[in-house]
Design a protein around this motif. Structure first.
Motif, PDB file in Angstrom:
ATOM      1  N   VAL A  27       0.801  -1.215   0.000  1.00  0.00           N
ATOM      2  CA  VAL A  27       0.000   0.000   0.000  1.00  0.00           C
ATOM      3  C   VAL A  27       0.844   1.279   0.000  1.00  0.00           C
ATOM      4  CG1 VAL A  27      -0.213   0.322   2.500  1.00  0.00           C
ATOM      5  CG2 VAL A  27      -2.120   0.927   1.007  1.00  0.00           C
ATOM      6  N   VAL A  28       2.084   1.197   0.464  1.00  0.00           N
ATOM      7  CA  VAL A  28       2.910   2.402   0.594  1.00  0.00           C
ATOM      8  C   VAL A  28       3.494   2.858  -0.742  1.00  0.00           C
ATOM      9  CG1 VAL A  28       5.013   3.309   1.663  1.00  0.00           C
ATOM     10  CG2 VAL A  28       3.449   1.940   3.009  1.00  0.00           C
ATOM     11  N   LEU A  81      -2.201  -8.617  16.295  1.00  0.00           N
ATOM     12  CA  LEU A  81      -3.186  -7.765  15.642  1.00  0.00           C
ATOM     13  C   LEU A  81      -3.261  -6.399  16.317  1.00  0.00           C
ATOM     14  CD1 LEU A  81      -5.387  -7.460  13.504  1.00  0.00           C
ATOM     15  CD2 LEU A  81      -7.006  -8.499  15.114  1.00  0.00           C
ATOM     16  N   GLY A  82      -3.158  -6.393  17.649  1.00  0.00           N
ATOM     17  CA  GLY A  82      -3.146  -5.129  18.382  1.00  0.00           C
ATOM     18  C   GLY A  82      -1.923  -4.291  18.039  1.00  0.00           C
ATOM     19  N   MET A  83      -0.748  -4.946  17.947  1.00  0.00           N
ATOM     20  CA  MET A  83       0.473  -4.242  17.544  1.00  0.00           C
ATOM     21  C   MET A  83       0.315  -3.635  16.158  1.00  0.00           C
ATOM     22  SD  MET A  83       3.454  -6.924  18.713  1.00  0.00           S
ATOM     23  CE  MET A  83       4.626  -6.112  17.620  1.00  0.00           C
ATOM     24  N   PHE A  84      -0.220  -4.431  15.245  1.00  0.00           N
ATOM     25  CA  PHE A  84      -0.385  -3.983  13.867  1.00  0.00           C
ATOM     26  C   PHE A  84      -1.325  -2.781  13.792  1.00  0.00           C
ATOM     27  CE2 PHE A  84      -2.174  -4.008   9.627  1.00  0.00           C
ATOM     28  CZ  PHE A  84      -1.092  -4.325   8.814  1.00  0.00           C
ATOM     29  N   THR A  85      -2.428  -2.845  14.520  1.00  0.00           N
ATOM     30  CA  THR A  85      -3.416  -1.762  14.498  1.00  0.00           C
ATOM     31  C   THR A  85      -2.873  -0.495  15.149  1.00  0.00           C
ATOM     32  OG1 THR A  85      -5.180  -3.416  14.614  1.00  0.00           O
ATOM     33  CG2 THR A  85      -5.777  -1.142  15.112  1.00  0.00           C
ATOM     34  N   ALA A  86      -2.221  -0.648  16.310  1.00  0.00           N
ATOM     35  CA  ALA A  86      -1.645   0.509  16.999  1.00  0.00           C
ATOM     36  C   ALA A  86      -0.553   1.154  16.160  1.00  0.00           C
ATOM     37  CB  ALA A  86      -1.099   0.084  18.355  1.00  0.00           C
ATOM     38  N   ALA A  87       0.289   0.315  15.551  1.00  0.00           N
ATOM     39  CA  ALA A  87       1.364   0.846  14.714  1.00  0.00           C
ATOM     40  C   ALA A  87       0.798   1.567  13.490  1.00  0.00           C
ATOM     41  CB  ALA A  87       2.294  -0.280  14.278  1.00  0.00           C
ATOM     42  N   SER A  88      -0.336   1.088  12.962  1.00  0.00           N
ATOM     43  CA  SER A  88      -0.983   1.771  11.839  1.00  0.00           C
ATOM     44  C   SER A  88      -1.391   3.182  12.236  1.00  0.00           C
ATOM     45  CB  SER A  88      -2.204   0.979  11.371  1.00  0.00           C
ATOM     46  OG  SER A  88      -1.847  -0.285  10.864  1.00  0.00           O
ATOM     47  N   CYS A  91       1.741   5.279  12.506  1.00  0.00           N
ATOM     48  CA  CYS A  91       2.260   5.617  11.179  1.00  0.00           C
ATOM     49  C   CYS A  91       1.518   6.827  10.607  1.00  0.00           C
ATOM     50  CB  CYS A  91       2.112   4.427  10.222  1.00  0.00           C
ATOM     51  SG  CYS A  91       3.306   3.091  10.477  1.00  0.00           S
ATOM     52  N   GLY A  92       0.199   6.832  10.787  1.00  0.00           N
ATOM     53  CA  GLY A  92      -0.588   7.951  10.296  1.00  0.00           C
ATOM     54  C   GLY A  92      -0.287   9.252  11.013  1.00  0.00           C
ATOM     55  N   LEU A  93       0.130   9.158  12.260  1.00  0.00           N
ATOM     56  CA  LEU A  93       0.419  10.358  13.062  1.00  0.00           C
ATOM     57  C   LEU A  93       1.874  10.781  12.989  1.00  0.00           C
ATOM     58  CD1 LEU A  93      -1.607   9.392  16.270  1.00  0.00           C
ATOM     59  CD2 LEU A  93      -2.242  11.123  14.577  1.00  0.00           C
ATOM     60  N   ALA A  94       2.716  10.018  12.305  1.00  0.00           N
ATOM     61  CA  ALA A  94       4.162  10.279  12.280  1.00  0.00           C
ATOM     62  C   ALA A  94       4.461  11.696  11.828  1.00  0.00           C
ATOM     63  CB  ALA A  94       4.857   9.271  11.365  1.00  0.00           C
ATOM     64  N   GLY A  95       5.348  12.362  12.571  1.00  0.00           N
ATOM     65  CA  GLY A  95       5.691  13.741  12.243  1.00  0.00           C
ATOM     66  C   GLY A  95       6.935  13.880  11.393  1.00  0.00           C
ATOM     67  N   ASP A  96       7.713  12.792  11.272  1.00  0.00           N
ATOM     68  CA  ASP A  96       8.913  12.829  10.430  1.00  0.00           C
ATOM     69  C   ASP A  96       9.183  11.421   9.904  1.00  0.00           C
ATOM     70  OD1 ASP A  96      10.303  11.345  12.493  1.00  0.00           O
ATOM     71  OD2 ASP A  96      10.644  13.244  13.533  1.00  0.00           O
ATOM     72  N   LEU A  97      10.181  11.318   9.039  1.00  0.00           N
ATOM     73  CA  LEU A  97      10.473  10.046   8.384  1.00  0.00           C
ATOM     74  C   LEU A  97      11.005   9.015   9.372  1.00  0.00           C
ATOM     75  CD1 LEU A  97      10.491   8.588   5.652  1.00  0.00           C
ATOM     76  CD2 LEU A  97      12.856   9.351   5.365  1.00  0.00           C
ATOM     77  N   ASN A  98      11.805   9.442  10.346  1.00  0.00           N
ATOM     78  CA  ASN A  98      12.341   8.499  11.326  1.00  0.00           C
ATOM     79  C   ASN A  98      11.221   7.843  12.130  1.00  0.00           C
ATOM     80  OD1 ASN A  98      15.024   8.967  10.612  1.00  0.00           O
ATOM     81  ND2 ASN A  98      15.221  10.689  12.040  1.00  0.00           N
ATOM     82  N   GLY A  99      10.239   8.639  12.529  1.00  0.00           N
ATOM     83  CA  GLY A  99       9.107   8.087  13.261  1.00  0.00           C
ATOM     84  C   GLY A  99       8.306   7.121  12.411  1.00  0.00           C
ATOM     85  N   LEU A 100       8.087   7.480  11.152  1.00  0.00           N
ATOM     86  CA  LEU A 100       7.351   6.595  10.250  1.00  0.00           C
ATOM     87  C   LEU A 100       8.077   5.277  10.063  1.00  0.00           C
ATOM     88  CD1 LEU A 100       4.984   6.129   8.318  1.00  0.00           C
ATOM     89  CD2 LEU A 100       6.295   7.299   6.529  1.00  0.00           C
ATOM     90  N   TRP A 162      -1.911  10.777   2.421  1.00  0.00           N
ATOM     91  CA  TRP A 162      -1.233   9.487   2.509  1.00  0.00           C
ATOM     92  C   TRP A 162      -1.436   8.849   3.886  1.00  0.00           C
ATOM     93  CZ3 TRP A 162       2.333   8.749   6.343  1.00  0.00           C
ATOM     94  CH2 TRP A 162       2.925   9.882   6.908  1.00  0.00           C
ATOM     95  N   ARG A 163      -1.705   9.655   4.897  1.00  0.00           N
ATOM     96  CA  ARG A 163      -1.877   9.127   6.253  1.00  0.00           C
ATOM     97  C   ARG A 163      -3.098   8.206   6.351  1.00  0.00           C
ATOM     98  NH1 ARG A 163       1.501  12.057   9.672  1.00  0.00           N
ATOM     99  NH2 ARG A 163       2.434  13.883   8.660  1.00  0.00           N
ATOM    100  N   TRP A 164      -4.064   8.384   5.450  1.00  0.00           N
ATOM    101  CA  TRP A 164      -5.274   7.562   5.510  1.00  0.00           C
ATOM    102  C   TRP A 164      -5.043   6.127   5.043  1.00  0.00           C
ATOM    103  CZ3 TRP A 164      -9.806   8.205   7.858  1.00  0.00           C
ATOM    104  CH2 TRP A 164     -10.086   9.476   8.364  1.00  0.00           C
TER     105      TRP A 164
END
Length: 478
Positions: A27-28, A81-88, A91-100, A162-164
């Motif tokens: 998707v990315v 599944l919880g890790m995957f959902t939380a990480a999603s 990812c959408g809230l990431a403020g910079d590339l390192n965080g993403l 792209w965050r969506w």
């Protein structure tokens, strides 16, 4: 009385979670240009968003079977599944590339656990003779998710942000998480054994380095220092791993399962089939855009019928599997798939788009039969206690096969293109690469001819009356 049968619960949870994980692997790609622009970074730096996900997924795959057996498949699956959902969400809230990049690594770890543990739950719930029937729904994450990923990504990126592409996972993940928490049964295997630390210290970096080298080789060149070091390091670690795991009492990757004639043969068929399919899906879109000068949208519309062929195959496979048996069915469809790849290699300027769509539809249809039949037959003789390790081993080799296909096709393109004197894309190089993809299917066909239908009888939908009574008793108990 339970509102849902356990078979229904498992099917819904497995298919939905697998759909999310499969779609996020691709998707990315469509959103990378927008991410590069927003974070004002280089394409090579932004590429780590995908690399981190794939490497993290590869690291977690080997440990998934033991974790599920030791701590319970329901618990590990829901944690993943919880890790995957939380990480999603992160990812959408990431403020910079390192965080993403960091959050994509966490997302990949969850995805690496979801796949084998989810399949172990599925195959422990459905006895061998019922598995051909459920293949009709198993194909959804395999066929539809990778095809829809770029389309959904492009739409969300253009219309919203792209965050969506990450936010869309949150409501789905939360619903399935709660559904599984309340209705999914727990399963803990008493014979999980002690944790195989040497196996983990060899397999995790070994698989990760191999996947990294195979994925980055086409981008940076297989002769580049980083790729070459990763490839050699991964090969050395995996070679040592084979010797270690064959002498450990409770290995993390139970390579002894390959001694089972059905599982071993089907594993090699799966590896070469994945290499051929992913290799073709890598080469053909490149050829259609770079050589034949079509847009990304046109290419997506050309390749999408392949997913439709996979879906149709899933509906017909159970009947053909029971009627023809795994040897004749798998051999026939692999041969037909190789022929479709060979015909695709003849593509040139002025090719009829509908003819190409027809070839890709048929390629998906034939390989969909192979993928479904192999997945069902592979575990026909695997006991419930060994199922977690078996699904882990199956997915590790499948992941390596997919990366191998792309890497070999890239090498063929690079070697054959060296013979051109100008900078124009070389159509003949792409044609040879597509024939290389057909060669992978031919290799899988050689193994398919070794199948004995009698060995895979438990998975062909035929069983004795005593087995029928036992299956019904288990079903009523659930």
């Amino acid at each position: 009385m339970r509102p849902f049968k356990q078979r229904t619960v498992v099917s819904v949870v497995y298919v939905t979670a697998m759909f999310m994980a499969a779609m996020d692997a691709s998707v990315v790609n469509m959103a990378l240009p927008t991410i590069i622009k927003e974070f004002q970074t280089s394409p090579s730096a932004a590429g780590i968003v995908n690399i981190g996900y794939l490497v993290s997924l590869a690291v977690c795959l080997p440990i998934a079977g033991w974790l599920g057996d030791r701590w319970g498949t329901k618990r590990i699956f829901l944690i993943a599944l919880g890790m995957f959902t939380a990480a999603s969400a992160l990812c959408g809230l990431a403020g910079d590339l390192n965080g993403l990049n960091l959050f994509r690594v966490i997302q990949g770890a969850g995805g690496g656990l979801i796949t084998p543990v989810g399949m172990a739950i599925l195959f422990r719930t459905f006895p061998p003779h019922e598995r051909p029937k459920i293949s009709r729904v198993l194909v959804l994450p395999v066929a539809v998710a990778p095809a829809l990923g770029p389309i959904i990504s492009g739409f969300l990126t253009d219309q919203l942000s792209w965050r969506w592409i990450f936010y869309i996972n949150i409501p789905i993940g939360l619903i399935i998480l709660l559904f599984g928490l309340f209705f999914l049964d727990e399963d803990i295997q008493s014979g999980a054994g002690a944790f195989d630390l040497p196996g983990f210290l060899l397999s995790a970096p070994g698989v990760a380095l191999a996947v990294f080298a195979l994925n980055q080789g086409p981008v940076n060149g297989f002769g580049s220092p980083g790729v070459l070091a990763a490839g050699i390091g991964g090969l050395v670690l995996l070679t040592i791993l084979v010797f270690v795991e064959l002498h450990v009492k409770d290995p993390l990757l139970n390579l002894r399962l390959l001694a089972d004639r059905v599982f071993g043969t089907m594993s090699f068929i799966s590896l070469f089939s994945a290499a051929g399919l992913l290799g073709m899906l890598y080469v053909f879109p490149l050829m259609y855009q770079e050589v034949l000068n079509h847009s990304a949208l046109d290419t997506a519309l050309i390749t999408f019928p392949e997913a439709l062929g996979l879906m149709l195959a899933s509906q017909l496979m159970p009947r053909l599997f029971a009627k023809l048996g795994p040897r004749r069915l798998i051999s026939a469809v692999l041969l037909c798939g190789a022929v479709m790849f060979a015909l695709l290699s003849l593509t040139g300027p002025g090719a009829n788009p509908w003819f190409l769509r027809g070839l890709l539809f048929l390629a998906g249809f034939f390989l969909g039969q192979a993928v479904g039949a192999v997945q069902i037959a592979s575990f026909a003789n695997i006991s419930s206690a060994s199922m977690g390790r078996a699904t882990t081993l199956f997915h590790v080799q499948n992941r390596l096969g997919s990366a191998l296909g792309v890497a070999v096709m890239s090498c063929l393109l690079a070697v054959m293109s060296q013979h051109t004197e100008d900078l124009q894309p070389d159509l003949s190089a792409y044609r040879i690469a597509l024939l290389g993809a057909a060669g992978f299917l031919a290799a899988a066909l050689c193994f398919a001819l070794r199948i004995r239908d009698a060995d895979a009888a438990p998975g062909m939908g035929t069983h004795s009356r005593s087995e029928t009574r036992k299956a019904r008793a288990e079903g009523s108990g659930r």
